[in-house]
Design a protein around this motif. Structure first.
Motif, mmCIF file in Angstrom:
data_model
loop_
_atom_site.group_PDB
_atom_site.id
_atom_site.type_symbol
_atom_site.label_atom_id
_atom_site.label_comp_id
_atom_site.label_asym_id
_atom_site.label_seq_id
_atom_site.Cartn_x
_atom_site.Cartn_y
_atom_site.Cartn_z
ATOM 1 N N VAL A 21 0.862 -1.174 0.000
ATOM 2 C CA VAL A 21 0.000 0.000 0.000
ATOM 3 C C VAL A 21 0.908 1.237 0.000
ATOM 4 N N ALA A 22 0.596 2.203 -0.859
ATOM 5 C CA ALA A 22 1.451 3.380 -1.020
ATOM 6 C C ALA A 22 0.954 4.604 -0.261
ATOM 7 N N VAL A 23 -0.282 4.574 0.225
ATOM 8 C CA VAL A 23 -0.870 5.711 0.939
ATOM 9 C C VAL A 23 -1.622 5.200 2.159
ATOM 10 N N ASP A 24 -1.809 6.061 3.134
ATOM 11 C CA ASP A 24 -2.722 5.744 4.231
ATOM 12 C C ASP A 24 -4.135 5.971 3.712
ATOM 13 N N GLY A 25 -5.069 5.111 4.085
ATOM 14 C CA GLY A 25 -6.428 5.330 3.609
ATOM 15 C C GLY A 25 -7.455 4.452 4.290
ATOM 16 N N ARG A 26 -8.710 4.763 4.016
ATOM 17 C CA ARG A 26 -9.849 4.026 4.566
ATOM 18 C C ARG A 26 -10.445 3.162 3.455
ATOM 19 N N VAL A 27 -10.719 1.896 3.778
ATOM 20 C CA VAL A 27 -11.255 0.955 2.795
ATOM 21 C C VAL A 27 -12.690 1.352 2.423
ATOM 22 N N LEU A 28 -12.907 1.535 1.105
ATOM 23 C CA LEU A 28 -14.242 1.876 0.582
ATOM 24 C C LEU A 28 -15.007 0.636 0.148
ATOM 25 N N THR A 43 3.392 -10.362 13.052
ATOM 26 C CA THR A 43 3.580 -11.224 11.889
ATOM 27 C C THR A 43 2.298 -11.901 11.413
ATOM 28 N N ALA A 44 1.279 -11.971 12.268
ATOM 29 C CA ALA A 44 0.012 -12.591 11.861
ATOM 30 C C ALA A 44 -0.733 -11.658 10.912
ATOM 31 N N PRO A 45 -1.364 -12.196 9.858
ATOM 32 C CA PRO A 45 -2.144 -11.351 8.946
ATOM 33 C C PRO A 45 -3.248 -10.605 9.691
ATOM 34 N N SER A 46 -3.481 -9.371 9.260
ATOM 35 C CA SER A 46 -4.505 -8.533 9.867
ATOM 36 C C SER A 46 -5.573 -8.221 8.824
ATOM 37 N N PRO A 47 -6.848 -8.498 9.128
ATOM 38 C CA PRO A 47 -7.900 -8.231 8.142
ATOM 39 C C PRO A 47 -8.226 -6.743 8.052
ATOM 40 N N ALA A 48 -8.604 -6.306 6.855
ATOM 41 C CA ALA A 48 -9.102 -4.943 6.647
ATOM 42 C C ALA A 48 -10.403 -5.049 5.869
ATOM 43 N N ARG A 49 -11.432 -4.448 6.391
ATOM 44 C CA ARG A 49 -12.768 -4.491 5.804
ATOM 45 C C ARG A 49 -13.250 -3.068 5.537
#
Length: 88
Positions: A21-28, A43-49
């Motif tokens: 990811v190249a920018v900070d942002g909110r998932v649309l 190290t554990a994967p983190s979900p983004a919704r």
């Protein structure tokens, strides 16, 4: 100095696994898991919704997302962390 209004900048990720990811942002739209180890050390994967934040430097582990940028370049969390590290 050039000012950039990032409130309307939309960015899509997920065409390729392993895209940073190249920018900070909110998932649309969309959802994905992210490797946040560069930012948090976790190290554990983190979900983004939808509605959640993602940050520059996070590694997309495969899902397609679209986000609206909240910070770019020197204002991103990745750039801020690098500046802090260089002062140590």
């Amino acid at each position: 100095m050039t000012l950039l209004d990032v409130t309307h900048l939309r960015v899509a990720y997920g065409d390729r696994d392993g895209e940073r990811v190249a920018v900070d942002g909110r998932v649309l739209s969309g959802k994905s898991d992210f490797d946040t180890s560069l930012i948090t050390g976790e190290t554990a994967p983190s979900p983004a919704r939808i509605g959640e934040m993602v940050y520059a430097g996070m590694l997309n582990l495969g899902g397609a997302i679209e986000l609206t940028a909240t910070a770019v370049g020197a204002d991103s969390i990745d750039a801020i962390a690098k500046r802090c590290m260089s002062r140590s």
